[in-house]
Write an enzyme that holds these catalytic residues in place. Structure first.
Site, short mmCIF file in Angstrom:
data_model
loop_
_atom_site.label_atom_id
_atom_site.label_comp_id
_atom_site.label_asym_id
_atom_site.label_seq_id
_atom_site.Cartn_x
_atom_site.Cartn_y
_atom_site.Cartn_z
N HIS A 166 1.56 1.88 4.85
CA HIS A 166 0.61 3.20 5.04
C HIS A 166 0.76 3.89 6.48
O HIS A 166 1.02 2.71 7.32
CB HIS A 166 -0.94 2.73 4.70
CG HIS A 166 -1.74 3.96 4.50
ND1 HIS A 166 -1.99 4.83 5.52
CD2 HIS A 166 -2.00 4.39 3.36
CE1 HIS A 166 -2.82 5.77 4.97
NE2 HIS A 166 -2.96 5.67 3.58
N ASP A 208 0.80 -1.06 -0.05
CA ASP A 208 -0.12 0.06 -0.14
C ASP A 208 0.87 1.06 0.01
O ASP A 208 1.68 1.59 0.93
CB ASP A 208 -0.93 0.21 1.29
CG ASP A 208 -1.92 0.99 1.15
OD1 ASP A 208 -2.09 1.71 0.20
OD2 ASP A 208 -2.73 1.10 2.53
N ASP A 209 1.00 2.02 -1.19
CA ASP A 209 1.51 3.32 -1.43
C ASP A 209 3.19 2.94 -1.08
O ASP A 209 3.77 3.91 -0.74
CB ASP A 209 1.24 4.30 -0.21
CG ASP A 209 -0.08 4.82 -0.53
OD1 ASP A 209 -0.88 4.36 -1.30
OD2 ASP A 209 -0.61 5.68 0.39
N LYS A 267 -5.88 -5.76 3.07
CA LYS A 267 -6.71 -4.54 2.67
C LYS A 267 -7.93 -4.91 1.50
O LYS A 267 -7.16 -5.39 0.55
CB LYS A 267 -5.76 -3.44 2.46
CG LYS A 267 -6.47 -2.24 1.67
CD LYS A 267 -5.25 -1.01 1.60
CE LYS A 267 -5.98 -0.12 0.76
NZ LYS A 267 -5.18 1.00 0.41
N CYS A 285 -5.58 4.55 -4.04
CA CYS A 285 -5.75 3.30 -3.68
C CYS A 285 -7.13 2.58 -4.59
O CYS A 285 -6.83 1.42 -5.16
CB CYS A 285 -5.85 3.20 -2.35
SG CYS A 285 -4.48 3.64 -1.29
N HIS A 324 -10.69 -2.15 0.55
CA HIS A 324 -10.99 -0.75 0.12
C HIS A 324 -11.82 -0.57 -1.16
O HIS A 324 -11.58 0.32 -2.20
CB HIS A 324 -9.69 -0.07 -0.04
CG HIS A 324 -9.59 1.32 0.20
ND1 HIS A 324 -8.76 2.31 0.08
CD2 HIS A 324 -10.77 2.13 0.88
CE1 HIS A 324 -9.11 3.46 0.31
NE2 HIS A 324 -10.19 3.33 0.78
#
Length: 562
Positions: free
Chosen positions: A271, A15-16, A115, A55, A117
């Site tokens: 994150h 994530d990121d 995750k 995201c 999302h």
């Protein structure tokens, strides 16, 4: 590859994570031996691209092989470019087909750890129409939302931080009005009727309750841990979360090791708030963010060890990537809390700048893919859908535009060029940038029609805000900015008719491709509309009696690996 030799599939998505955060992509401040091992034993992509720099839309494209605008997972609002509430009513539409659903129909046991999302419910709290189990996954363990700084008590809020400051200011102003109305009465200037004072006091109270009922309880509303459809922790306890995720991933492999299985490990790393196990804190040269990257790498290693132990490595396709680039605006007094995007300009949320969309891409499949191979061709996260469909024997839905391309011919070396001639880069629902791969000369041209305005002036990001806007305070380019990405990957030398003889012909070619692409789009419900992204109490998932939600049913036994 035949349908009788379908491999197991393990997908890792960070994530990121920035393009420059891994050693195998040039970083020397963190240690990532396990991800580097994947690159050494497999194929590493250097021009691997997310379909969005945020995201939710990026992951929607990854799951479906389609630009997020096709499924309505692209926002026209600057504020709600992701799913922002578990109690919202938007999400990945049930009529979209994910790679998990394709493989599930071909006999794969499918699991998602981590995750999601992509939304949760449509009309009632428990309908779970957007839930992973309604999108092809047999098992889900993780956060249906994402990790936020709000999930850790007493941290600076991350969700709509500026809006919340404005709401507090408005509340204070409204609250002062009835107090000020008392002044003339107290000093005996004139009498203000009590009903007027009470009406303003009631207005201030209603305004406060209307927004604080959502934003005041963000940790409880959004930071939820689920197993399948059951909430097992609300709010989530962050200090044990990574260990529980790893335990579940290893258990899934053990449970379905006779295969075939698809395991999607969707990391909560890297994150904010960067919750990291104590043994990794202070381990890297890049502060807490680097420590968090190293913990994630260690978790990758534990999964690879399990595949080796069960003698599954040679019969398992492993893939590692990130949903978008590193978040440059993530900072606090201690320094940078977001990733490094290497030599590429921009980062998460910054439309078509390379730093926000160019991500790691590593494939390992021993006995099938050549070890140590590097591919510089343009590829996309959307390519995973047709690639997994091909190797798993799935049948893609008919009558539906699939924007991804099967990567196996390129990965195996049967072809030397990417099938992508044009790729389009959206910021929310707005097309900002387009890329043309001129295959006859291996040149990659990139045109920016719109770019964000960095702040302060001369900076490389939109510091002081949550993310660069897609519309409004942006720069429109006519003629557009043109770069030769194959020679100038950092996008530092814009071309013009004076220094590039092909300027006009390249721009016309790309503009024609944009018109053709737009002709393939059909109107769909906007899942990230203002109404859909509003918090709705009747949709809020709740363990216990609403609004007194809270429970902890998570397994207290942590994997021996920890």
């Amino acid at each position: 590859v035949t349908r009788n030799s379908r491999p197991n599939i393990v997908l890792f998505m960070a994530d990121d994570l920035g393009m420059g955060d891994l050693c195998c992509y040039g970083n020397n401040s963190v240690s990532t031996p396990n991800i580097d091992r994947l690159a050494r034993e497999g194929v590493r992509l250097t021009q691997h691209l997310a379909a969005a720099s945020m995201c939710t839309p990026s992951r929607a494209a990854f799951l479906t092989g389609r630009y997020p605008v096709r499924s309505g997972m692209a926002s026209s609002s600057n504020m709600n470019r992701d799913v922002v509430w578990l109690g919202g009513s938007g999400g990945l539409p049930p009529n979209e087909t994910t790679f998990a659903k394709l493989l599930q129909h071909r006999g794969y046991r499918t699991g998602l750890i981590g995750k999601w999302h992509q939304g949760l419910s449509c009309a009632s709290r428990d309908d779970h129409c957007y839930h992973p189990l309604n999108h092809g996954f047999d098992y889900f363990y993780g956060m249906p939302f994402e990790l936020l700084s709000d999930c850790q008590g007493f941290h600076t809020p991350e969700l709509h931080r500026q809006l919340r400051v404005q709401l507090w200011v408005c509340t204070v102003v409204l609250g002062l009005i009835p107090l000020l109305l008392l002044v003339p009465t107290c000093v005996r200037w004139f009498l203000v009727p009590w009903p007027v004072i009470l009406a303003f006091a009631l207005l201030a109270l209603v305004f406060f309750v209307s927004w604080f009922s959502s934003y005041g309880f963000t940790r409880r509303w959004n930071c939820v841990l689920m197993r399948d459809h059951e909430i097992i922790q609300q709010p989530v306890r962050l200090e044990r979360l990574a260990s529980l995720m790893l335990k579940e991933a290893l258990a899934f492999i053990d449970r379905y090791k006779r295969g075939p299985f698809l395991l999607f490990i969707s990391f909560l790393h890297v994150h904010t708030p960067l919750v990291t196990k104590e043994k990794f804190v202070g381990h890297s040269k890049f502060g807490l963010y680097g420590d968090n990257v190293e913990e994630m790498d260690w978790m990758v290693g534990k999964v690879l060890e399990a595949l080796d132990r069960e003698r599954l490595a040679n019969h398992t396709l492993v893939y590692f990537t990130s949903d978008n680039g590193g978040r440059l605006e993530a900072q606090d007094r201690s320094g940078q809390l977001g990733g490094w995007n290497g030599r590429y300009k921009g980062g998460r949320g910054m439309a078509g700048w390379e730093g926000g969309i160019r991500v790691p891409g590593i494939f390992r499949w021993p006995t099938v893919l050549e070890a140590g191979k590097v591919i510089d061709e343009p590829t996309s996260l959307m390519d995973i859908f047709p690639t997994l469909s091909y190797i798993g024997g799935g049948i893609p839905p008919l009558g539906r535009v699939i924007d991804g391309r099967n990567l196996m011919p390129l990965l195996e070396g049967r072809v030397s060029r990417s099938e992508h001639e044009f790729l389009f880069h959206y910021c929310g629902a707005s097309l900002h940038t387009a890329r043309w791969y001129q295959k006859d000369c291996a040149t990659v041209w990139k045109v920016h029609f719109v770019t964000p305005k960095f702040s302060p002036e001369g900076a490389g990001a939109c510091y002081g805000s949550e993310a660069c806007p897609c519309s409004g305070d942006v720069t429109y380019h006519d003629p557009p900015l043109l770069f030769d990405i194959s020679r100038d990957p950092s996008e530092s030398r814009p071309l013009n008719p004076d220094n590039e003889a092909l300027f006009d012909s390249v721009v016309k070619k790309i503009e024609a491709a944009v018109r053709q692409h737009r002709g393939t789009l059909t109107p769909v419900p906007q899942q990230l509309s203002v109404f859909n992204t509003l918090w709705k109490p009747w949709l809020q998932p709740c363990c216990g009696t609403f609004p007194f939600c809270g429970c902890d049913r998570a397994d207290d036994i942590v994997s021996a690996a920890w």
